[in-house]
Design a protein around this motif. Structure first.
Motif, PDB file in Angstrom:
ATOM      1  N   LEU A  60       0.831  -1.205   0.000  1.00 36.48           N
ATOM      2  CA  LEU A  60       0.000   0.000   0.000  1.00 36.48           C
ATOM      3  C   LEU A  60       0.866   1.255   0.000  1.00 36.48           C
ATOM      4  N   PHE A  61       1.921   1.238   0.818  1.00 45.06           N
ATOM      5  CA  PHE A  61       2.841   2.379   0.825  1.00 45.06           C
ATOM      6  C   PHE A  61       3.497   2.527  -0.544  1.00 45.06           C
ATOM      7  N   PHE A  62       3.949   1.404  -1.104  1.00 45.56           N
ATOM      8  CA  PHE A  62       4.596   1.427  -2.407  1.00 45.56           C
ATOM      9  C   PHE A  62       3.639   1.984  -3.457  1.00 45.56           C
ATOM     10  N   GLY A  63       2.365   1.592  -3.354  1.00 49.40           N
ATOM     11  CA  GLY A  63       1.377   2.083  -4.306  1.00 49.40           C
ATOM     12  C   GLY A  63       1.147   3.573  -4.198  1.00 49.40           C
ATOM     13  N   HIS A  64       0.902   4.068  -2.992  1.00 48.27           N
ATOM     14  CA  HIS A  64       0.669   5.506  -2.802  1.00 48.27           C
ATOM     15  C   HIS A  64       1.908   6.309  -3.204  1.00 48.27           C
ATOM     16  N   TYR A  65       3.082   5.780  -2.851  1.00 48.92           N
ATOM     17  CA  TYR A  65       4.313   6.491  -3.193  1.00 48.92           C
ATOM     18  C   TYR A  65       4.497   6.546  -4.713  1.00 48.92           C
ATOM     19  N   THR A  66       4.267   5.408  -5.378  1.00 45.15           N
ATOM     20  CA  THR A  66       4.442   5.348  -6.828  1.00 45.15           C
ATOM     21  C   THR A  66       3.482   6.296  -7.530  1.00 45.15           C
ATOM     22  N   LEU A  67       2.211   6.257  -7.123  1.00 40.98           N
ATOM     23  CA  LEU A  67       1.212   7.091  -7.793  1.00 40.98           C
ATOM     24  C   LEU A  67       1.427   8.567  -7.499  1.00 40.98           C
ATOM     25  N   GLN A  68       2.032   8.853  -6.359  1.00 34.35           N
ATOM     26  CA  GLN A  68       2.303  10.245  -6.002  1.00 34.35           C
ATOM     27  C   GLN A  68       3.454  10.816  -6.831  1.00 34.35           C
ATOM     28  N   SER A  69       4.402   9.951  -7.212  1.00 34.46           N
ATOM     29  CA  SER A  69       5.600  10.438  -7.887  1.00 34.46           C
ATOM     30  C   SER A  69       5.585  10.190  -9.391  1.00 34.46           C
ATOM     31  N   ASN A  70       4.479   9.710  -9.939  1.00 36.32           N
ATOM     32  CA  ASN A  70       4.380   9.449 -11.370  1.00 36.32           C
ATOM     33  C   ASN A  70       3.080  10.005 -11.927  1.00 36.32           C
ATOM     34  N   ASP A  71       3.034  10.150 -13.237  1.00 34.45           N
ATOM     35  CA  ASP A  71       1.835  10.614 -13.921  1.00 34.45           C
ATOM     36  C   ASP A  71       0.945   9.411 -14.194  1.00 34.45           C
ATOM     37  N   LEU A  72       0.064   9.122 -13.259  1.00 40.14           N
ATOM     38  CA  LEU A  72      -0.785   7.940 -13.385  1.00 40.14           C
ATOM     39  C   LEU A  72      -1.734   8.069 -14.570  1.00 40.14           C
ATOM     40  N   ARG A  73      -2.261   9.258 -14.783  1.00 41.61           N
ATOM     41  CA  ARG A  73      -3.252   9.427 -15.844  1.00 41.61           C
ATOM     42  C   ARG A  73      -2.663   9.102 -17.218  1.00 41.61           C
ATOM     43  N   SER A  74      -1.438   9.576 -17.484  1.00 39.97           N
ATOM     44  CA  SER A  74      -0.832   9.297 -18.786  1.00 39.97           C
ATOM     45  C   SER A  74      -0.566   7.804 -18.952  1.00 39.97           C
ATOM     46  N   PHE A  75      -0.259   7.109 -17.854  1.00 37.45           N
ATOM     47  CA  PHE A  75      -0.058   5.666 -17.909  1.00 37.45           C
ATOM     48  C   PHE A  75      -1.366   4.964 -18.261  1.00 37.45           C
ATOM     49  N   LEU A  76      -2.465   5.411 -17.657  1.00 38.58           N
ATOM     50  CA  LEU A  76      -3.749   4.760 -17.865  1.00 38.58           C
ATOM     51  C   LEU A  76      -4.384   5.134 -19.198  1.00 38.58           C
ATOM     52  N   GLU A  77      -3.899   6.174 -19.848  1.00 36.61           N
ATOM     53  CA  GLU A  77      -4.453   6.565 -21.135  1.00 36.61           C
ATOM     54  C   GLU A  77      -4.147   5.536 -22.217  1.00 36.61           C
ATOM     55  N   ARG A  78      -3.130   4.723 -22.017  1.00 38.65           N
ATOM     56  CA  ARG A  78      -2.763   3.730 -23.023  1.00 38.65           C
ATOM     57  C   ARG A  78      -3.625   2.479 -22.831  1.00 38.65           C
ATOM     58  N   PRO A  79      -4.377   2.104 -23.853  1.00 38.31           N
ATOM     59  CA  PRO A  79      -5.322   0.974 -23.708  1.00 38.31           C
ATOM     60  C   PRO A  79      -4.651  -0.322 -23.268  1.00 38.31           C
ATOM     61  N   GLU A  80      -3.380  -0.517 -23.620  1.00 35.81           N
ATOM     62  CA  GLU A  80      -2.719  -1.770 -23.253  1.00 35.81           C
ATOM     63  C   GLU A  80      -2.554  -1.922 -21.742  1.00 35.81           C
ATOM     64  N   ASN A  81      -2.762  -0.837 -21.017  1.00 33.06           N
ATOM     65  CA  ASN A  81      -2.629  -0.888 -19.561  1.00 33.06           C
ATOM     66  C   ASN A  81      -3.957  -1.117 -18.845  1.00 33.06           C
ATOM     67  N   ASP A  82      -5.042  -1.263 -19.614  1.00 31.77           N
ATOM     68  CA  ASP A  82      -6.349  -1.475 -18.986  1.00 31.77           C
ATOM     69  C   ASP A  82      -6.407  -2.740 -18.133  1.00 31.77           C
ATOM     70  N   PRO A  83      -5.825  -3.878 -18.587  1.00 34.21           N
ATOM     71  CA  PRO A  83      -5.857  -5.062 -17.708  1.00 34.21           C
ATOM     72  C   PRO A  83      -5.145  -4.831 -16.377  1.00 34.21           C
ATOM     73  N   LYS A 121      -8.347   6.376  -5.556  1.00 31.34           N
ATOM     74  CA  LYS A 121      -7.438   7.235  -6.318  1.00 31.34           C
ATOM     75  C   LYS A 121      -7.158   6.643  -7.691  1.00 31.34           C
ATOM     76  N   ILE A 122      -6.893   5.349  -7.756  1.00 33.50           N
ATOM     77  CA  ILE A 122      -6.606   4.704  -9.038  1.00 33.50           C
ATOM     78  C   ILE A 122      -7.849   4.715  -9.925  1.00 33.50           C
ATOM     79  N   LEU A 123      -9.003   4.414  -9.346  1.00 30.76           N
ATOM     80  CA  LEU A 123     -10.252   4.382 -10.117  1.00 30.76           C
ATOM     81  C   LEU A 123     -10.551   5.744 -10.733  1.00 30.76           C
ATOM     82  N   HIS A 124     -10.532   6.782  -9.924  1.00 30.40           N
ATOM     83  CA  HIS A 124     -10.902   8.111 -10.417  1.00 30.40           C
ATOM     84  C   HIS A 124      -9.859   8.690 -11.358  1.00 30.40           C
ATOM     85  N   ALA A 125      -8.649   8.118 -11.369  1.00 27.60           N
ATOM     86  CA  ALA A 125      -7.591   8.645 -12.234  1.00 27.60           C
ATOM     87  C   ALA A 125      -7.724   8.169 -13.673  1.00 27.60           C
TER      88      ALA A 125
END
Length: 656
Positions: free
Chosen positions: A420-443, A474-478
């Motif tokens: 959970l810490f790793f997740g919050h830290y990763t999402l805080q320090s990266n552009d999650l939205r741009s990662f999720l914009e790529r359809p190959e990352n939907d799974p 946070k991940i869902l709404h992003a």
């Protein structure tokens, strides 16, 4: 040495051979004889010949025998003594916690004699008053005391061995330490002894921290020991190629497995699992969510000695990673590698550094410790503690298995807290939205939501459930695609077996509706004539009737076919649905914009007598009916019933 009539003096070799002298020692060794034995053991030749077979006799006499054990470690044959220490460490891990009988074959090999030359074993094992085998003797030392004494011997023994392949001795002894440590990892003195061993073998030049007050019977060494004797079997050969790298990798591996054992054994004190990194990070990221007047988890780790000690211990491990040249990049790479060997290779001693695995959970804990020290404590770091979204998402399946696993959520709280810490830290320090914009990352998106949503529902720690819920939200709404978000909410409402998670899904829907319908937004989309304007003004699906029409069958459930137990199980979900329903009725324009009647949700004012509120109210009253003297149920159920009644009444007022 005074008292020449003492049997330990009279029988000194060459009066008898070394093996016979060992038998005499076994008969006559008592607490009172230990000071004399300490003087006798200063004879290097004698100790080199008998020291290996004294360890199991001296261990039950701790703490008084500590100086004699150190004599054996300093002056005995280091190769033979290490084998005995390794054997006794393995015995500490035996189910009964007692030391095992000596292995006759190993002893014969060490002495270079046939077993028939040994004295009568039956006579040698007879109990003697005051002897360690005497059933009337005092209670023996604790397993922790024995463990610490044996590790202190290893600290002295390993640097003494001068051979072409010292890694063979190091590998064997470290493998014996780990199982014994696993059962003692919660003991402060045991973990200090392990870290002291790593610190010494790593050749660390940094001054040691002041010793803590010990709860064991083994005193902390306060004086410098006399010089150790040279290895009597030392060779002129230099180290074999790769030995230095292999030794370092063995210590790196040992440290990661120690970190795994320590973290996995930490208890939950006042809902502070392990290091509570994830909770402390949330307190820092969202200070507005901290409850005024309530001590934060971060403050608790500063003020409560037991919790502060956890930070101190993991901090010492982190310092050792630097001493052992175990960089953050090495830890990150190890997360994608196996930490076990094939069955046919597990018993083989490694011959190169590449054959030594690191503990993947241990690497995760040390990596999180590094990130936490930088984020929570502003500790300086020579390396940038960076990580990537793709790395994080791939970790989950490696550590948690498939989302459908029946064990998901039952992993150690230390592992869940770290992920959970790793997740919050990763999402805080990266552009999650741009990662999720790529359809190959939907799974990866869907699977990650499944992991953390289930953890938010069933993990036993309330603090971690809350952290997992926030991370899931946070991940869902992003995700930039509103259809993906609606699909996950629908799937949760329709198929999830956990009612509390369904209630969370209602909360996600409420947040999406509020975001898509800000104050002042028009009730109908603007029909612009230009294609560019149309693209910009296409409303979110959460601002259209499609949203409620899609979810209504799973949101506004009828209790008509439920029994009492099933209705009670749905109470939390009904409250969440009523809360959303009240919002739709009271927020200006939402009722018309989302078209509740068009979605099949009958309002009371429509003249229908089977509106959702009526059905819910009717079911509530049916389950409330009680015979004379029959109680309403549990206090919790009673409170929920009262809340349901109140919410139904409030919604009815707004409908009419």
């Amino acid at each position: 040495m005074a008292n020449n009539d003492n049997p330990l003096i009279k029988a000194l070799p060459p009066a008898v051979d070394y093996l016979s002298y060992l038998t005499i020692l076994e008969y006559n060794l008592t607490l009172e004889q230990l000071p004399l034995l300490h003087d006798i053991l200063q004879d290097t030749t004698l100790t080199a010949n008998i020291g290996w077979d004294l360890v199991h006799l001296l261990l039950p006499l701790l703490p008084e025998s500590q100086s004699c054990l150190q004599d054996v470690a300093r002056l005995g044959n280091p190769r033979e003594v290490i084998l005995k220490v390794t054997e006794l460490l393995e015995a500490l891990n035996a189910p009964d916690g007692n030391t095992v009988e000596d292995d006759e074959e190993n002893e014969d090999q060490l002495e270079g004699r046939d077993s028939q030359e040994r004295p009568d074993e039956e006579d040698a094992s007879l109990p003697v008053p005051g002897h360690v085998g005497d059933s009337t003797a005092r209670e023996g030392p604790s397993r922790v005391s024995q463990f610490i004494a044996l590790l202190d011997m290893l600290v002295i023994l390993h640097p003494r061995i001068k051979t072409k392949y010292p890694s063979r001795f190091l590998s064997t002894s470290l493998q014996a330490v780990l199982p014994a440590f696993a059962t003692l990892a919660l003991d402060t003195d045991a973990i200090d002894a392990v870290l002291r061993l790593i610190n010494t073998l790593a050749g660390t030049k940094r001054p040691r921290l002041p010793p803590r007050s010990s709860s064991t019977q083994v005193p902390t060494r306060a004086v410098q020991l006399p010089p150790a004797a040279p290895d009597p079997e030392a060779t002129e050969e230099s180290l074999a190629p790769g030995e230095t790298a292999l030794k370092e990798k063995l210590l790196q591996s040992f440290l990661t497995f120690v970190a795994e054992g320590y973290m996995s054994s930490l208890p939950v004190d006042d809902d502070t699992p392990a290091l509570s990194w994830s909770t402390r990070l949330l307190e820092q990221l969202y200070p507005e969510k901290n409850i005024p007047g309530k001590r934060t988890i971060r403050k608790a780790f500063e003020e409560i000695e037991a919790l502060h000690r956890r930070d101190s211990t993991i901090g010492q491990m982190l310092a050792l990673t630097r001493d052992l040249n175990l960089a953050l990049g090495d830890l990150r790479r190890a997360l994608n590698e196996s930490d076990t060997l094939a069955n046919d290779e597990s018993d083989k001693l490694p011959t190169s550094a590449s054959e030594v695995p690191l503990s993947r959970p241990g690497c995760l804990y040390l990596l999180c410790a590094s990130y936490a020290s930088a984020v929570l404590f502003d500790a300086p770091s020579k390396e940038s503690p960076e990580t990537k979204n793709a790395t994080f998402f791939s970790l989950l399946s490696d550590f948690l298995g498939p989302p459908s696993s029946s064990t998901l959520g039952s992993e150690s709280l230390a592992l869940i807290d770290s992920l959970l810490f790793f997740g919050h830290y990763t999402l805080q320090s990266n552009d999650l939205r741009s990662f999720l914009e790529r359809p190959e990352n939907d799974p990866a998106f869907t699977q990650t939501l499944q992991y953390f949503s289930i953890i938010s529902a069933i993990t036993p720690s309330a603090a971690l459930r809350y952290v997992a819920h926030l991370l899931t939200s946070k991940i869902l709404h992003a995700h930039p695609n509103d259809l993906m978000r609606l699909s996950f909410i629908k799937d949760t409402l329709q198929h999830c077996p956990y009612e509390n998670l369904k209630a969370s899904a209602v909360g996600w829907l409420k947040d999406e509706i509020l975001t898509a319908n800000p104050p002042g937004a028009p009730n109908t989309p603007n029909n612009s004539s230009t294609e560019e304007t149309k693209e910009k003004t296409i409303p979110s699906i959460f601002a259209t009737p499609t949203c409620i029409a899609t979810l209504a069958p799973h949101l506004f459930l009828s209790p008509a076919k439920m029994d009492k137990d099933e209705f009670y199980a749905h109470e939390g979900f009904f409250l969440a649905a009523l809360n959303l329903y009240y919002l739709l009725l009271t927020k200006e324009g939402l009722n018309e914009k989302l078209d509740l009647p068009g979605a099949g949700v009958q309002l009371e004012g429509s003249g229908a007598d089977d509106g959702w509120l009526s059905l819910l109210d009717k079911g509530l009253r049916n389950f409330e009916d009680r015979g004379p003297g029959e109680e309403r149920g549990t206090v919790e159920n009673g409170m929920h019933m009262n809340l349901l009644e109140g919410m139904i009444a409030m919604c009815k007022d707004k409908e009419t």
